[in-house]
Structure formats: C-alpha cells, structure tokens
Design a protein around this motif. Structure first.
Motif, PDB file in Angstrom:
ATOM      1  N   MET A 226       0.833  -1.205   0.000  1.00 14.09           N
ATOM      2  CA  MET A 226       0.000   0.000   0.000  1.00 14.09           C
ATOM      3  C   MET A 226       0.869   1.256   0.000  1.00 14.09           C
ATOM      4  O   MET A 226       0.637   2.182  -0.782  1.00 14.09           O
ATOM      5  CB  MET A 226      -0.926   0.003   1.223  1.00 14.09           C
ATOM      6  CG  MET A 226      -1.794   1.251   1.304  1.00 14.09           C
ATOM      7  SD  MET A 226      -3.020   1.183   2.636  1.00 14.09           S
ATOM      8  CE  MET A 226      -1.995   1.638   4.040  1.00 14.09           C
ATOM      9  N   PHE A 227       1.888   1.286   0.859  1.00 12.17           N
ATOM     10  CA  PHE A 227       2.769   2.453   0.910  1.00 12.17           C
ATOM     11  C   PHE A 227       3.543   2.626  -0.405  1.00 12.17           C
ATOM     12  O   PHE A 227       3.773   3.755  -0.851  1.00 12.17           O
ATOM     13  CB  PHE A 227       3.737   2.355   2.099  1.00 12.17           C
ATOM     14  CG  PHE A 227       3.122   2.689   3.440  1.00 12.17           C
ATOM     15  CD1 PHE A 227       1.844   3.223   3.542  1.00 12.17           C
ATOM     16  CD2 PHE A 227       3.839   2.482   4.607  1.00 12.17           C
ATOM     17  CE1 PHE A 227       1.276   3.532   4.778  1.00 12.17           C
ATOM     18  CE2 PHE A 227       3.292   2.792   5.859  1.00 12.17           C
ATOM     19  CZ  PHE A 227       2.015   3.319   5.939  1.00 12.17           C
ATOM     20  N   ASP A 228       3.940   1.518  -1.018  1.00 13.16           N
ATOM     21  CA  ASP A 228       4.620   1.617  -2.322  1.00 13.16           C
ATOM     22  C   ASP A 228       3.731   2.336  -3.327  1.00 13.16           C
ATOM     23  O   ASP A 228       4.199   3.168  -4.108  1.00 13.16           O
ATOM     24  CB  ASP A 228       4.978   0.216  -2.862  1.00 13.16           C
ATOM     25  CG  ASP A 228       6.177  -0.397  -2.151  1.00 13.16           C
ATOM     26  OD1 ASP A 228       6.867   0.337  -1.402  1.00 13.16           O
ATOM     27  OD2 ASP A 228       6.420  -1.613  -2.326  1.00 13.16           O
ATOM     28  N   CYS A 229       2.442   2.015  -3.316  1.00 15.47           N
ATOM     29  CA  CYS A 229       1.481   2.660  -4.216  1.00 15.47           C
ATOM     30  C   CYS A 229       1.300   4.134  -3.834  1.00 15.47           C
ATOM     31  O   CYS A 229       1.267   5.022  -4.695  1.00 15.47           O
ATOM     32  CB  CYS A 229       0.155   1.913  -4.185  1.00 15.47           C
ATOM     33  SG  CYS A 229      -1.077   2.562  -5.331  1.00 15.47           S
ATOM     34  N   LEU A 230       1.204   4.401  -2.530  1.00 16.83           N
ATOM     35  CA  LEU A 230       1.005   5.785  -2.067  1.00 16.83           C
ATOM     36  C   LEU A 230       2.251   6.650  -2.242  1.00 16.83           C
ATOM     37  O   LEU A 230       2.174   7.879  -2.156  1.00 16.83           O
ATOM     38  CB  LEU A 230       0.575   5.795  -0.589  1.00 16.83           C
ATOM     39  CG  LEU A 230      -0.813   5.209  -0.298  1.00 16.83           C
ATOM     40  CD1 LEU A 230      -1.077   5.206   1.212  1.00 16.83           C
ATOM     41  CD2 LEU A 230      -1.904   5.979  -1.032  1.00 16.83           C
ATOM     42  N   ASP A 231       3.397   6.016  -2.508  1.00 19.37           N
ATOM     43  CA  ASP A 231       4.596   6.801  -2.788  1.00 19.37           C
ATOM     44  C   ASP A 231       4.444   7.610  -4.077  1.00 19.37           C
ATOM     45  O   ASP A 231       5.131   8.610  -4.265  1.00 19.37           O
ATOM     46  CB  ASP A 231       5.839   5.890  -2.884  1.00 19.37           C
ATOM     47  CG  ASP A 231       6.357   5.484  -1.504  1.00 19.37           C
ATOM     48  OD1 ASP A 231       6.088   6.217  -0.525  1.00 19.37           O
ATOM     49  OD2 ASP A 231       7.025   4.435  -1.400  1.00 19.37           O
TER      50      ASP A 231
END
Length: 375
Positions: A226-231
């Motif tokens: 999820m954080f990879d996407c939100l980066d």
C-alpha cells in the motif's frame, strides 16, 4: 448558500494541512471520518462523536438504500436530520458493498444487479441510481460509482475493472449535474499497477471532480505494498483538491498515508475494535479481555482525556467486557475514536509548525514501547 472549497494552508514534506469548507461546516484536513454505516456510529451518540473531534461522518449508500430506503430518508428530511448530525456527511457510492456483501450479482456496462444481503430482494445499482440515492440522502460529499475488484486479481481483470470505473465516473459526473454546496469525488483505481493508476488519474482529471479518492487499497495487499502505491498515487491527482484514501486504517497506516500526501481517511476499525475489546493507545493495542487487567486500577492510558480513561479503570473495562455489558463497547469505541482524532490533531499541529518528521518519529517510538507492564 456557501459554496464548497478546499484550501491548502501548509505543507511539510508531502504532508498537507488544509480545510474543506462546506455549507454545513469546515472539515480540517488531514481528517479521519468515523463510519456511520446505517446512519449511526455504533455505540455512540452524534454529540459524543463530535466531542471526539470529528468534523465529518461517513454513511453507506448500499446499507441505507436497502434499509430504511433512500426515498424514506428523503421524506423524513434527509440523512442529517434523520440521524441528528448537522455537520458534513460523506456517502460512499455503494460499489464496494455490492461486491463484498450482496448475494447473487451480475455486473454489466449498465451497472450491478444484485440480491440484498438482508432479504434477498432484487436491486440495480448504476452510476445514475447511485447519484440519485446520494442526492436523496442529502450528503455533502458524494462518491462516484465504481467497481472495486477483489484482490488478488490478474492485471487484465484489474485493467478492465479500472476502465469500467472510469466510464462510470463520467456517467456519475453527468448524473450529478450542478449541485451548489455539494461535492463529487472521483475514485482512482488500478490495483498495484503504476501505469494503470496513471491512466485512471488522467481519466479522472479529464472529467474533473471536486476531490479525488484513491480506491482499491487496504483490501489485503499489506502495508508495504500500500505504501509503495502511495509513494506515487497521491501525486498523480490535482494538487488543489482533497485526496481521500478509502478504508484506511490502523494508526500507523494513517500516519504513513498523511506523510505521503493523503488528506482524508475513513475506517470502521476504531468502532469495530472497541466492540471486540480492543483499545488503541499511544503504546499500541490493549486487549481488555486479557486476565492481566482484572485487578488493574489504572486507566487504559493515563494521558488520555476520554471518558473511558478519565472515569474508569482497566479492571472495570475488563469486567464489563467479560460480562457482555453494553457500556463496554460504548466506552472503548469512544476511547478509540478519541485517540484517532488526537492523532489527526497532532499531525495537523505538526504540519503547521513544520515538525512533522519529529512528530512521526515520536509517534513510532511511543508505540514501540508497548503497553505498560502488568502490576
């Protein structure tokens, strides 16, 4: 009538401080929205929800259209009057619940035919009908109708679903029309595929919305993914509009999302966990059902000013949970919602003062300490 607007007041890294103005009041961002699925935040009075610091609640189109019915709510004066909450309300489109809760369902270009999970009655939800229901409810922020595919799904399925959602986004925009004082948010889809997210964001920007949501996350992909996407995902959306991450989440998910440029979130977690004996505190999660609390005269969190912490001991909270007393879920839900709003206020202050990084480090350090030692 006051128009709606979004003003960015400060930035610290990618974290943003802002305010959404609506005729029913201001929403300070970053904002956490408690979920009032069936026109109630379970276990809470509306004035108690407000006392925790919430500026806005979320209502569910799917649940309300099935029971008591959108037309009935409209006849009774709209959702705000019906549930005695005069501040802003955001309603979801119903798309996610149709996919996850309903019985037999048939997805077509037109929309979704489905059977109610309550009584098996047949219904059709389309972009046009979703806009009509949300207008009947009278919500301040309306979500475009989309399809959220269940993950894991292959790339072809995610791409087809995203493109269908973009066609539905245009139909939602057309059906929403011109409604001064109300906002329509588009929803970006595309799974964890960066190019599909980019394609989705471009389509949404082309249609033009008052705000933009990041959908299709927090559906089991794990925090790292999820954080990879939100980066990158928030940066694909217009700078001058609110960005809403749907269905998030745990305290560290929320902090990580704000750090990456998200302005709004919602989740059932604080209320659902409260009803199952889980309390979120500065030092992590406390399971009040555990025997270690039975003789503990201390509060859940000595630094917390909520009613559960200022008036009751761990021993009492343990007792009422074990006894199945209604007050257990009420007190723990109040505590959790209060704690989530304290996180939001802490971040807003830190962004305004340009010390978000230090605040975040302190937040993680406190949680890493773990709960106080048993007596």
């Amino acid at each position: 009538m006051t128009q709606t607007s979004f003003e960015l007041k400060a930035r610290d890294g990618r974290a943003r401080l802002g305010v959404i103005s609506t005729p029913r009041g201001e929403i300070r961002t970053p904002a956490f929205m408690p979920v009032g699925t069936a026109a109630t935040v379970k276990g809470m009075l509306p004035e108690s929800v407000r006392a925790t610091g919430a500026d806005i609640l979320l209502g569910n189109t799917y649940h309300l259209m099935l029971r008591p019915g959108a037309e009935r709510i409209a006849r009774l004066g709209g959702l705000h009057r019906f549930m005695n909450w005069e501040r802003p309300i955001l309603t979801d489109s119903g798309g996610f619940q149709v996919m996850s809760l309903s019985g037999l369902r048939k997805l077509t270009e037109e929309g979704v035919k489905f059977s109610s999970h309550i009584d098996g009655s047949k219904h059709m939800l389309s972009p046009e009908r979703s806009m009509e229901i949300q207008k009947l409810l009278g919500s301040d922020i309306v979500m475009a109708f989309d399809e959220c595919p269940a993950l894991p799904a292959d790339r072809k399925r995610i791409a087809e679903s995203m493109r269908l959602s973009m066609r539905w986004a245009q139909r939602s925009r057309d059906a929403f029309g011109d409604r001064p004082g109300h906002m329509l948010f588009g929803i970006m889809q595309g799974g964890l595929e960066r190019d599909l997210r980019e394609e989705s964001a471009e389509a949404l920007r082309g249609i033009g919305f008052d705000g933009y949501a990041i959908g299709g996350l927090a559906v089991g992909e794990g925090q790292e993914a999820m954080f990879d996407c939100l980066d990158y995902a928030p940066e694909l959306l217009p700078e001058d509009r609110p960005r809403y991450l749907m269905g998030v989440g745990k305290p560290d998910d929320i902090v990580g999302a704000v750090k990456r440029g998200v302005d709004m979130m919602d989740c059932v977690l604080p209320s659902r966990s409260g009803r199952t004996g889980q309390a979120f505190t500065r030092h992590g999660v406390v399971n009040i059902k555990n025997a270690r609390h039975a003789d503990d005269p201390r509060p859940l969190d000595e630094a917390c000013s909520c009613p559960a912490c200022s008036g009751y001991s761990r021993a009492y909270l343990h007792h009422v949970y074990r006894s199945g007393e209604m007050i257990s879920g009420m007190l723990l839900t109040w505590h959790n919602l209060h704690y989530f709003q304290q996180i939001m206020q802490g971040m807003r202050t830190a962004i305004a003062e340009g010390r978000f990084e230090a605040w975040e480090a302190d937040f993680h350090a406190q949680r890493a300490e773990g709960d106080i030692a048993p007596l």
